[in-house]
Design a protein around this motif. Sequence first.
Motif, PDB file in Angstrom:
ATOM      1  N   ASN A 259     -12.910  12.294  -3.270  1.00  0.00           N
ATOM      2  CA  ASN A 259     -12.507  10.960  -3.759  1.00  0.00           C
ATOM      3  C   ASN A 259     -13.151   9.822  -2.988  1.00  0.00           C
ATOM      4  O   ASN A 259     -13.050   8.664  -3.384  1.00  0.00           O
ATOM      5  CB  ASN A 259     -10.976  10.808  -3.665  1.00  0.00           C
ATOM      6  CG  ASN A 259     -10.298  11.309  -4.936  1.00  0.00           C
ATOM      7  OD1 ASN A 259     -10.949  11.455  -5.958  1.00  0.00           O
ATOM      8  ND2 ASN A 259      -9.006  11.561  -4.844  1.00  0.00           N
TER       9      ASN A 259
ATOM     10  N   ALA B  83     -13.607   6.069  -3.882  1.00  0.00           N
ATOM     11  CA  ALA B  83     -12.751   5.122  -3.143  1.00  0.00           C
ATOM     12  C   ALA B  83     -13.554   4.411  -2.049  1.00  0.00           C
ATOM     13  O   ALA B  83     -14.412   5.011  -1.382  1.00  0.00           O
ATOM     14  CB  ALA B  83     -11.576   5.868  -2.519  1.00  0.00           C
TER      15      ALA B  83
ATOM     16  N   ALA C  93      -8.706   2.354   0.133  1.00  0.00           N
ATOM     17  CA  ALA C  93      -7.755   2.964   1.089  1.00  0.00           C
ATOM     18  C   ALA C  93      -8.044   2.489   2.504  1.00  0.00           C
ATOM     19  O   ALA C  93      -9.207   2.294   2.882  1.00  0.00           O
ATOM     20  CB  ALA C  93      -7.856   4.494   1.022  1.00  0.00           C
TER      21      ALA C  93
ATOM     22  N   TRP D  94      -3.396   7.762   5.356  1.00  0.00           N
ATOM     23  CA  TRP D  94      -4.127   7.037   4.297  1.00  0.00           C
ATOM     24  C   TRP D  94      -3.165   6.061   3.618  1.00  0.00           C
ATOM     25  O   TRP D  94      -2.052   6.452   3.232  1.00  0.00           O
ATOM     26  CB  TRP D  94      -4.667   8.014   3.242  1.00  0.00           C
ATOM     27  CG  TRP D  94      -5.641   8.988   3.826  1.00  0.00           C
ATOM     28  CD1 TRP D  94      -5.350  10.147   4.490  1.00  0.00           C
ATOM     29  CD2 TRP D  94      -7.065   8.864   3.850  1.00  0.00           C
ATOM     30  NE1 TRP D  94      -6.501  10.745   4.931  1.00  0.00           N
ATOM     31  CE2 TRP D  94      -7.569   9.987   4.556  1.00  0.00           C
ATOM     32  CE3 TRP D  94      -7.981   7.914   3.346  1.00  0.00           C
ATOM     33  CZ2 TRP D  94      -8.932  10.197   4.762  1.00  0.00           C
ATOM     34  CZ3 TRP D  94      -9.344   8.123   3.548  1.00  0.00           C
ATOM     35  CH2 TRP D  94      -9.799   9.245   4.250  1.00  0.00           C
TER      36      TRP D  94
ATOM     37  N   TRP E  57      -3.083   3.631   0.440  1.00  0.00           N
ATOM     38  CA  TRP E  57      -3.840   3.363  -0.797  1.00  0.00           C
ATOM     39  C   TRP E  57      -3.411   2.042  -1.450  1.00  0.00           C
ATOM     40  O   TRP E  57      -2.221   1.775  -1.618  1.00  0.00           O
ATOM     41  CB  TRP E  57      -3.656   4.508  -1.790  1.00  0.00           C
ATOM     42  CG  TRP E  57      -4.353   5.770  -1.361  1.00  0.00           C
ATOM     43  CD1 TRP E  57      -3.810   6.801  -0.628  1.00  0.00           C
ATOM     44  CD2 TRP E  57      -5.716   6.124  -1.599  1.00  0.00           C
ATOM     45  NE1 TRP E  57      -4.760   7.766  -0.387  1.00  0.00           N
ATOM     46  CE2 TRP E  57      -5.935   7.376  -0.977  1.00  0.00           C
ATOM     47  CE3 TRP E  57      -6.790   5.507  -2.273  1.00  0.00           C
ATOM     48  CZ2 TRP E  57      -7.170   8.028  -1.014  1.00  0.00           C
ATOM     49  CZ3 TRP E  57      -8.025   6.158  -2.313  1.00  0.00           C
ATOM     50  CH2 TRP E  57      -8.198   7.397  -1.684  1.00  0.00           C
ATOM     51  N   TRP E  58      -4.453   1.242  -1.814  1.00  0.00           N
ATOM     52  CA  TRP E  58      -4.213   0.056  -2.636  1.00  0.00           C
ATOM     53  C   TRP E  58      -4.450   0.494  -4.070  1.00  0.00           C
ATOM     54  O   TRP E  58      -5.594   0.686  -4.470  1.00  0.00           O
ATOM     55  CB  TRP E  58      -5.185  -1.058  -2.224  1.00  0.00           C
ATOM     56  CG  TRP E  58      -4.966  -2.377  -2.926  1.00  0.00           C
ATOM     57  CD1 TRP E  58      -4.254  -2.619  -4.067  1.00  0.00           C
ATOM     58  CD2 TRP E  58      -5.494  -3.644  -2.505  1.00  0.00           C
ATOM     59  NE1 TRP E  58      -4.323  -3.942  -4.389  1.00  0.00           N
ATOM     60  CE2 TRP E  58      -5.060  -4.609  -3.456  1.00  0.00           C
ATOM     61  CE3 TRP E  58      -6.295  -4.064  -1.447  1.00  0.00           C
ATOM     62  CZ2 TRP E  58      -5.395  -5.965  -3.358  1.00  0.00           C
ATOM     63  CZ3 TRP E  58      -6.632  -5.412  -1.348  1.00  0.00           C
ATOM     64  CH2 TRP E  58      -6.165  -6.346  -2.291  1.00  0.00           C
TER      65      TRP E  58
ATOM     66  N   LEU F 241       0.857  -1.190   0.000  1.00  0.00           N
ATOM     67  CA  LEU F 241       0.000   0.000   0.000  1.00  0.00           C
ATOM     68  C   LEU F 241       0.895   1.243   0.000  1.00  0.00           C
ATOM     69  O   LEU F 241       2.016   1.223   0.499  1.00  0.00           O
ATOM     70  CB  LEU F 241      -0.921  -0.016   1.222  1.00  0.00           C
ATOM     71  CG  LEU F 241      -1.757  -1.292   1.426  1.00  0.00           C
ATOM     72  CD1 LEU F 241      -2.617  -1.172   2.685  1.00  0.00           C
ATOM     73  CD2 LEU F 241      -2.620  -1.608   0.216  1.00  0.00           C
ATOM     74  N   THR F 242       0.376   2.334  -0.539  1.00  0.00           N
ATOM     75  CA  THR F 242       1.135   3.595  -0.574  1.00  0.00           C
ATOM     76  C   THR F 242       0.583   4.534   0.489  1.00  0.00           C
ATOM     77  O   THR F 242      -0.595   4.917   0.420  1.00  0.00           O
ATOM     78  CB  THR F 242       0.981   4.247  -1.969  1.00  0.00           C
ATOM     79  OG1 THR F 242       1.295   3.265  -2.953  1.00  0.00           O
ATOM     80  CG2 THR F 242       1.886   5.465  -2.107  1.00  0.00           C
TER      81      THR F 242
ATOM     82  N   PRO G  21     -10.549   2.441  -6.397  1.00  0.00           N
ATOM     83  CA  PRO G  21      -9.538   2.805  -5.404  1.00  0.00           C
ATOM     84  C   PRO G  21      -9.976   2.315  -4.021  1.00  0.00           C
ATOM     85  O   PRO G  21     -11.165   2.389  -3.681  1.00  0.00           O
ATOM     86  CB  PRO G  21      -9.503   4.335  -5.464  1.00  0.00           C
ATOM     87  CG  PRO G  21     -10.010   4.673  -6.831  1.00  0.00           C
ATOM     88  CD  PRO G  21     -11.032   3.620  -7.156  1.00  0.00           C
TER      89      PRO G  21
ATOM     90  N   VAL H 274     -13.203   2.939   1.506  1.00  0.00           N
ATOM     91  CA  VAL H 274     -12.272   3.225   2.611  1.00  0.00           C
ATOM     92  C   VAL H 274     -12.653   2.387   3.830  1.00  0.00           C
ATOM     93  O   VAL H 274     -13.838   2.195   4.127  1.00  0.00           O
ATOM     94  CB  VAL H 274     -12.320   4.727   2.986  1.00  0.00           C
ATOM     95  CG1 VAL H 274     -11.310   5.046   4.103  1.00  0.00           C
ATOM     96  CG2 VAL H 274     -12.031   5.604   1.758  1.00  0.00           C
TER      97      VAL H 274
ATOM     98  N   GLU I 258      -3.891   3.526  -7.113  1.00  0.00           N
ATOM     99  CA  GLU I 258      -3.844   4.988  -7.126  1.00  0.00           C
ATOM    100  C   GLU I 258      -5.036   5.578  -6.368  1.00  0.00           C
ATOM    101  O   GLU I 258      -6.153   5.059  -6.486  1.00  0.00           O
ATOM    102  CB  GLU I 258      -3.879   5.483  -8.591  1.00  0.00           C
ATOM    103  CG  GLU I 258      -2.538   5.307  -9.313  1.00  0.00           C
ATOM    104  CD  GLU I 258      -1.405   6.001  -8.562  1.00  0.00           C
ATOM    105  OE1 GLU I 258      -0.420   5.321  -8.239  1.00  0.00           O
ATOM    106  OE2 GLU I 258      -1.541   7.206  -8.267  1.00  0.00           O
ATOM    107  N   PRO I 259      -4.832   6.676  -5.645  1.00  0.00           N
ATOM    108  CA  PRO I 259      -5.994   7.385  -5.090  1.00  0.00           C
ATOM    109  C   PRO I 259      -6.905   7.800  -6.249  1.00  0.00           C
ATOM    110  O   PRO I 259      -6.423   8.106  -7.332  1.00  0.00           O
ATOM    111  CB  PRO I 259      -5.373   8.615  -4.415  1.00  0.00           C
ATOM    112  CG  PRO I 259      -3.924   8.268  -4.213  1.00  0.00           C
ATOM    113  CD  PRO I 259      -3.557   7.341  -5.326  1.00  0.00           C
TER     114      PRO I 259
END
Length: 401
Positions: A178, A69, A113, A59, A61-62, A48-49, A111, A71, A64-65
Motif C-alpha cells: 500500500n 499511500a 499515513a 500507523w 491514517w488520514w 486520524l485512525t 491515502p 507516508v 482509509e488505508p
Amino acid sequence: MSTPSELLDQIGDIGTDHGRGGYSRHVFQPVELELREWFTAAATERGLTVSGDHNGNLWAWWGEPGPNALVTGSHLDSVPGGGAFDGPLGVASALAAVDELRASGFTPNRPLALVVFAEEEGGRFGVPCLGSRLLTGSIDADHARRLRDPDGVSLAEAAAYAGLDPAALGADERLLGNLGCFIELHVEQGRGLIDQSAAVGVASSILAHGRWRFRFTGEGNHAGATLLEDRKDPMLPAARFVLAAREAARAVPGARATVGRIVPNPGGTNVIASSADVWLDARASTAEDTRAMLAEIEAAAADAATSEGCTLNVSEESYSDTVYFDTGVRDELVRTLGDVPVLPTGAGHDAGILAARIPTGMLFVRNPTGISHAPEEFAERDDCTAGARALATVLREQAGG
Ligand code: HGY
Ligand code: MN
Ligand code: MN
Ligand code: MN
C-alpha cells in the motif's frame, strides 16, 4: 493547531535519563509505551485512525488505508542519553503538518499515513531501524525474535509484553504493497545547514552503516595478586581494537568508525576481565567501503587471536529521492525559506531502509549545535516551524493539493 515545538513540549518529561542526561526511550519499555499513547491520542484528536502493524510500528491514517499511500513520520525511541529531537521532531512535524493542511481545508487525494517506526536506534536490541527492517523483510524474523537486550529479554518476549504476537513479526507485504512513498523530516545530525546558513535542507544520500560485536577472551583473575607477565587481559586487545578502528577509518575517505560501547565481563574494578565485548559502528559512502574497512579492523582484532566477531547488521548506502523537492515544490520551498541545500547525511534513518522498497525523501531541520545522540542536540522553534511548513508543502503537492 500546534507547532512542532509545542508538541515536543508535551513529551518533554517522558524518558528523561537523570543519570546520563538526555533521554533513554527504548522499544516496548514503559517509557516508550507512554510515548505511543501520546502519539495515538495526538493523531486521534486530529481525526486520524491509528493502528499498530504486527512489527510494532504505529500507523495513523488520514482516510482509509489504501494503495499508493503517501507516508511521513519518523521514530520516538532514542539512544541511551539521547537528545530531544532525533526522531520525535519528525513525528511532531508530521502532526503539525496535518494541522496546517486540515486548517487550510485540504483533503488528500490519496491515502496519507503518519508512521512511528519501532526501535530505530537499536538502543535496546542492538539492530538499528528494527521496525522498518522487519516491515520490509530486511532482517530475518527468527533471528530478530532471538535478539536479546542487556537484561537478556528477547525481542519475542518484549513484543508479547507490548501485546504483539511474536510469531507474526516479519515482512508485511500487504502493508508494504500500500505504500507509495515515504517523506521523513529529521533534525540534522551535523553541521551542514549551519555552514550553509539554511533552516531546512533536503537529503541526497545516507551513508552505508554496519554494526558488529566482537568478544575478546582472556583469563579472569585478581587485580592485585596477578603479575603482569601472568595475565591474559582481554582489555588490552580491546583497547588496540579501538585504535585500529580509528586508523582503518582514516584510510577510507569520509568513513567513520566508532566504538561507543565496551563491556568487560564480569566488570569488577579489582578484577582482570575474563572477556570484553566491543561494539563497532562503521560507516562509509558505500557498503563496499564499509566492509573493506571492517576487514582491516577484523585483521587488527584477529591479531588478538582471541576475538570472535558477530555481524549485527549492514545497511547499504541509500539515495534520497530529491524528486519530491525538484518540482514546483522546490520553488515554493525556496520562495518561503530561501535556500534549501541538498546534502548527505552520516546518520542512518528508516527512510534509508524503506528506500530499498519505495521512493523516499528526507527533509532536515537545522541543529545549531551540530551535535546529536547527546543531550546538547537542539533545533530552534522557528526552524522547527519552518520544517513542518516545508513538510506540509511537500505533502500538499504529493497528495494533490
Ligand atoms: O545511528 C544512526 O545513525 C541513527 O541516528 N539511528
Ligand atoms: Mn533518528
Ligand atoms: Mn539517531
Ligand atoms: Mn578479595
